[in-house]
Scaffold this motif. Sequence first.
Motif, PDB file in Angstrom:
ATOM      1  N   VAL A 367       0.710  -1.205  -0.197  1.00  0.00           N
ATOM      2  CA  VAL A 367       0.034   0.092  -0.002  1.00  0.00           C
ATOM      3  C   VAL A 367       0.675   1.314   0.235  1.00  0.00           C
ATOM      4  N   ALA A 368       0.503   2.206  -1.061  1.00  0.00           N
ATOM      5  CA  ALA A 368       1.319   3.276  -1.060  1.00  0.00           C
ATOM      6  C   ALA A 368       0.435   4.723  -0.860  1.00  0.00           C
ATOM      7  N   LEU A 416      -0.076  13.531   6.501  1.00  0.00           N
ATOM      8  CA  LEU A 416      -0.054  12.282   7.595  1.00  0.00           C
ATOM      9  C   LEU A 416      -1.520  11.835   8.204  1.00  0.00           C
ATOM     10  N   GLY A 417      -2.295  12.819   8.317  1.00  0.00           N
ATOM     11  CA  GLY A 417      -3.649  12.643   8.685  1.00  0.00           C
ATOM     12  C   GLY A 417      -4.333  11.755   7.457  1.00  0.00           C
ATOM     13  N   LYS A 418      -4.228  12.127   6.453  1.00  0.00           N
ATOM     14  CA  LYS A 418      -4.957  11.250   5.208  1.00  0.00           C
ATOM     15  C   LYS A 418      -4.097   9.891   5.125  1.00  0.00           C
ATOM     16  N   GLY A 419      -2.942   9.996   5.434  1.00  0.00           N
ATOM     17  CA  GLY A 419      -2.352   8.518   5.325  1.00  0.00           C
ATOM     18  C   GLY A 419      -2.625   7.701   6.274  1.00  0.00           C
ATOM     19  N   PHE A 420      -2.934   8.068   7.356  1.00  0.00           N
ATOM     20  CA  PHE A 420      -3.125   7.139   8.471  1.00  0.00           C
ATOM     21  C   PHE A 420      -4.834   6.737   8.202  1.00  0.00           C
ATOM     22  N   ASP A 421      -5.679   7.761   7.815  1.00  0.00           N
ATOM     23  CA  ASP A 421      -6.872   7.384   7.549  1.00  0.00           C
ATOM     24  C   ASP A 421      -7.118   6.293   6.311  1.00  0.00           C
ATOM     25  N   VAL A 422      -6.004   6.352   5.433  1.00  0.00           N
ATOM     26  CA  VAL A 422      -5.935   5.473   4.422  1.00  0.00           C
ATOM     27  C   VAL A 422      -5.510   4.067   4.841  1.00  0.00           C
ATOM     28  N   LEU A 423      -4.441   3.877   5.850  1.00  0.00           N
ATOM     29  CA  LEU A 423      -3.831   2.657   6.338  1.00  0.00           C
ATOM     30  C   LEU A 423      -4.550   2.148   7.524  1.00  0.00           C
ATOM     31  N   ALA A 424      -5.538   2.988   8.264  1.00  0.00           N
ATOM     32  CA  ALA A 424      -6.206   2.115   9.419  1.00  0.00           C
ATOM     33  C   ALA A 424      -6.789   1.224   9.121  1.00  0.00           C
ATOM     34  N   PRO A 425      -7.409   0.598   8.233  1.00  0.00           N
ATOM     35  CA  PRO A 425      -8.118  -0.878   8.172  1.00  0.00           C
ATOM     36  C   PRO A 425      -7.036  -1.844   7.911  1.00  0.00           C
ATOM     37  N   ARG A 426      -6.032  -1.519   7.083  1.00  0.00           N
ATOM     38  CA  ARG A 426      -4.700  -2.132   6.652  1.00  0.00           C
ATOM     39  C   ARG A 426      -4.041  -2.580   8.186  1.00  0.00           C
TER      40      ARG A 426
END
Length: 432
Positions: A367-368, A416-426
């Motif tokens: 995931v990138a 960073l905020g957007k990134g962790f929103d995307v990565l949270a389920p992962r």
Amino acid sequence: MRFVLELDVIDGPFLIAMYALAAIVLVYLLFRGPGWAWVLTVIMLLILGSLIGIAVLWIGVNVLDSFGGPVDDSAWFWVPAAFAGITVAIWNLWHSRWWRKLIAVLAIPLFAATAALGVNAAYGLSPTLGSMFHISTADTIDPPMPDPATIVDPTEPLYATWVPPADLPATGEIGIVQGGVPNTVSGFAARPAQIYLPPAALVADAPRLPLVIMMMGQPGDPDASFIGDVLDEFAAEHDGLAPIALVVDQLGDPSDDPLCLDSSLGKVESYVMLDVVPWAKQRLGVLQGRQYTTVAGYSNGGGCAAYFGAKYPDVFGNLLAVSPVEYPGAEHPDDVLAEVFDGNQVAYDMVKPANIMAAKAPYPDSVAVFTVGEGDSAFVGGTERLADAATAAAMQTTLFLVPGADHDVVALTGGLGKGFDVLAPRLGLAAP
């Protein structure tokens, strides 16, 4: 001394006082003589000083490339303003009384310092006086030792099994890693790493959490406060759950750029991969799987994140590159080619993340996330090219332009905020 170093230089009373003092001194120096002759002289001095400031900044940005690309719009106000004030101060040294000469002499560094503070406030990346001089006042923190019995990653996502205890702290903790991260293999002289521990890591019988290894920009410091603030907000919305973030130094010195490679400039790649990663996996209470391991970075560190994420997908299942440099030394490629790669263009091309992605494609489970300020003209193109390369290499790719941001703190925290929103389920911290 610590009080001075911790002065808020972004929007606190110290900054307001500096602005006010500079304005008062400038007004005093402006009103020296009577009559229109002095008024016309002052106008000419202000225009001359402003033009000199514009010329100096233009040469620094466009000829010498002293800043690695365009500068924030605020610099085009503050630098000419400082030169205009300094020109008036110099003029006051002639045919004046001793106290006016003294004030004029003191005004020169005052105007320069005020301009520096103004530009710094616009970027927002050095929030204290100490951070402007790369001096950290963070306390040391000794991360709790993980339970060896929990080394195996759980089969269920953490959000589904986690029950926050009654004594869950409201926020996490940030500090310098006590004892430091050893550089046994690389010998790289990194500055002390900082760590963010989320609320869930601070309770008894804490669960193992995802790991983020992050690098900041250049010039910059291994400062965990920015990612810590973002992850505190994340934790507040996820019952105290958030990744453990280890912010390491890929520079050695804020004025250096070793390119995140093993070269004559330093063994940064060995430091990150052979010193930092094994230490973090063993010493910190983190989940072990690549799915839960993220390499992140901002600006120079964002380029490093793209490089490590592309080259080591078996270690980093996720990469989060915020306003990344497109490839090592992208700001001055000719110099890097000549001095680091001895003119070997093929060798240089092999360390560029987009080329690494193309060579390793397809990536079956990576995931990138790439983010950049929408107004950051120097970095938007490179970020988009990296995202395109990741997409072409079959990474699960997200590209996000941070609204209203340039190459500044808004881009950093928004990315960073957007990134962790995307990565949270992962990362097992939220439902898909």
